[in-house]
Enzyme design. Structure first.
Site, short mmCIF file in Angstrom:
data_model
loop_
_atom_site.label_atom_id
_atom_site.label_comp_id
_atom_site.label_asym_id
_atom_site.label_seq_id
_atom_site.Cartn_x
_atom_site.Cartn_y
_atom_site.Cartn_z
N ASP A 1 58.87 -3.71 35.06
CA ASP A 1 59.21 -5.13 35.02
C ASP A 1 60.64 -5.26 34.48
O ASP A 1 61.60 -5.11 35.22
CB ASP A 1 58.16 -5.81 34.13
N PHE B 1 53.18 -12.91 37.99
CA PHE B 1 52.35 -12.14 37.06
C PHE B 1 51.10 -11.69 37.80
O PHE B 1 50.31 -12.51 38.26
CB PHE B 1 51.99 -12.97 35.83
N VAL B 2 50.94 -10.37 37.90
CA VAL B 2 49.82 -9.84 38.68
C VAL B 2 48.77 -9.17 37.79
O VAL B 2 49.07 -8.74 36.67
CB VAL B 2 50.31 -8.82 39.74
N GLU C 1 53.17 4.96 35.75
CA GLU C 1 53.23 3.61 35.18
C GLU C 1 52.56 2.63 36.14
O GLU C 1 52.52 2.88 37.35
CB GLU C 1 54.71 3.29 34.92
N ASP C 2 52.05 1.53 35.60
CA ASP C 2 51.45 0.52 36.49
C ASP C 2 52.50 -0.36 37.15
O ASP C 2 52.45 -0.64 38.34
CB ASP C 2 50.41 -0.33 35.73
N LYS D 1 58.90 -4.74 40.01
CA LYS D 1 59.30 -6.15 40.06
C LYS D 1 60.81 -6.21 39.76
O LYS D 1 61.20 -6.54 38.64
CB LYS D 1 58.53 -6.89 38.97
N ARG E 1 41.42 -5.52 34.58
CA ARG E 1 41.90 -4.18 34.95
C ARG E 1 41.00 -3.55 36.01
O ARG E 1 41.43 -2.69 36.77
CB ARG E 1 41.92 -3.25 33.73
N ASP F 1 46.32 -5.94 33.40
CA ASP F 1 45.43 -6.86 32.69
C ASP F 1 46.05 -8.21 32.41
O ASP F 1 47.27 -8.39 32.47
CB ASP F 1 45.05 -6.25 31.33
N GLY G 1 47.17 0.74 31.58
CA GLY G 1 47.37 0.19 32.92
C GLY G 1 47.45 1.19 34.05
O GLY G 1 47.16 0.86 35.20
#
Ligand code: 5GP
Length: 178
Positions: free
Chosen positions: A102, A151-152, A98-99, A130, A164, A158, A44
């Site tokens: 969460d 949820f993105v 990191e992407d 988030k 992606r 992904d 990610g």
């Protein structure tokens, strides 16, 4: 077309590039003389890392690690190392890319692991945060954008390994995952 499945764009490509320039500048100042090892968490973080490093103006090295995360939109609850580092990080200053943060479980485990490998310092830069979903008390030192509990997908993120390659961060149409 891929974009037809996107309900809305949350963060545009232009906004991401602008933010990467700011973060790159900040990181370059903070790590001046420290030659950090920048570790991307596959898969990610790849588009974000590729954009961000263009604006890092100090000496640094790039490494990659893979840890398990979500299957579909559900958390697996546990984090496993799928691909370990290729080099020693003993005594090094590590910056994890990191992407999204969460629940925070992934970062907690990754930071633990990197410190157990002897890193001097471990900090995190995440494209997205988030905070509403956080379970573990952990924060990234550098955050691109704080987003609501949705949820993105896109810019590395992904849904079942797809989306992606979208050049922005968006929300999927409900019919795509229901
Ligand atoms: P955490 O361990 O913080 O709960 O989860 C981090 C990982 O979960 C991220 O690296 C990402 O792979 C996945 N994840 C969490 N939220 C989202 C989201 O909104 N969209 C996507 N595509 N992945 C997410």
């Amino acid at each position: 077309m891929l974009a037809d499945n996107v309900e809305k764009i949350l963060i545009s490509e232009e906004e991401i590039v602008e933010r990467c320039k700011e973060l790159g500048k900040e990181i370059s100042t903070d790590y001046e003389g420290k030659d950090p090892i920048i570790i991307g968490l596959l898969k990610g973080s790849v588009p974000f890392m590729a954009e961000l490093i263009k604006y890092i103006t100090i000496d640094c090295e790039m490494e990659f690690m893979a840890v398990s995360s979500y299957s579909g939109t559900e958390s697996m609850g546990d984090v496993r190392i799928l691909k370990d580092l290729d080099r020693s990080i003993k005594g090094e200053n590590v910056l994890v890319v990191e992407d999204i943060v969460d629940t925070g479980k992934t970062l907690e485990k990754v930071k633990e692991l990197l410190y157990s490998k002897g890193a001097d310092s471990v900090k995190v830069v995440s494209l997205l945060d988030k905070p509403d979903r956080r379970i573990v008390d952990i924060e990234a030192e550098y955050v691109g954008f704080t987003i609501p509990n949705e949820f993105v997908i896109g810019f590395g993120l992904d849904f079942d390994q797809k989306y992606r390659n979208l050049p922005y961060v968006g929300v999927l149409k409900e019919e795509c995952y229901k």
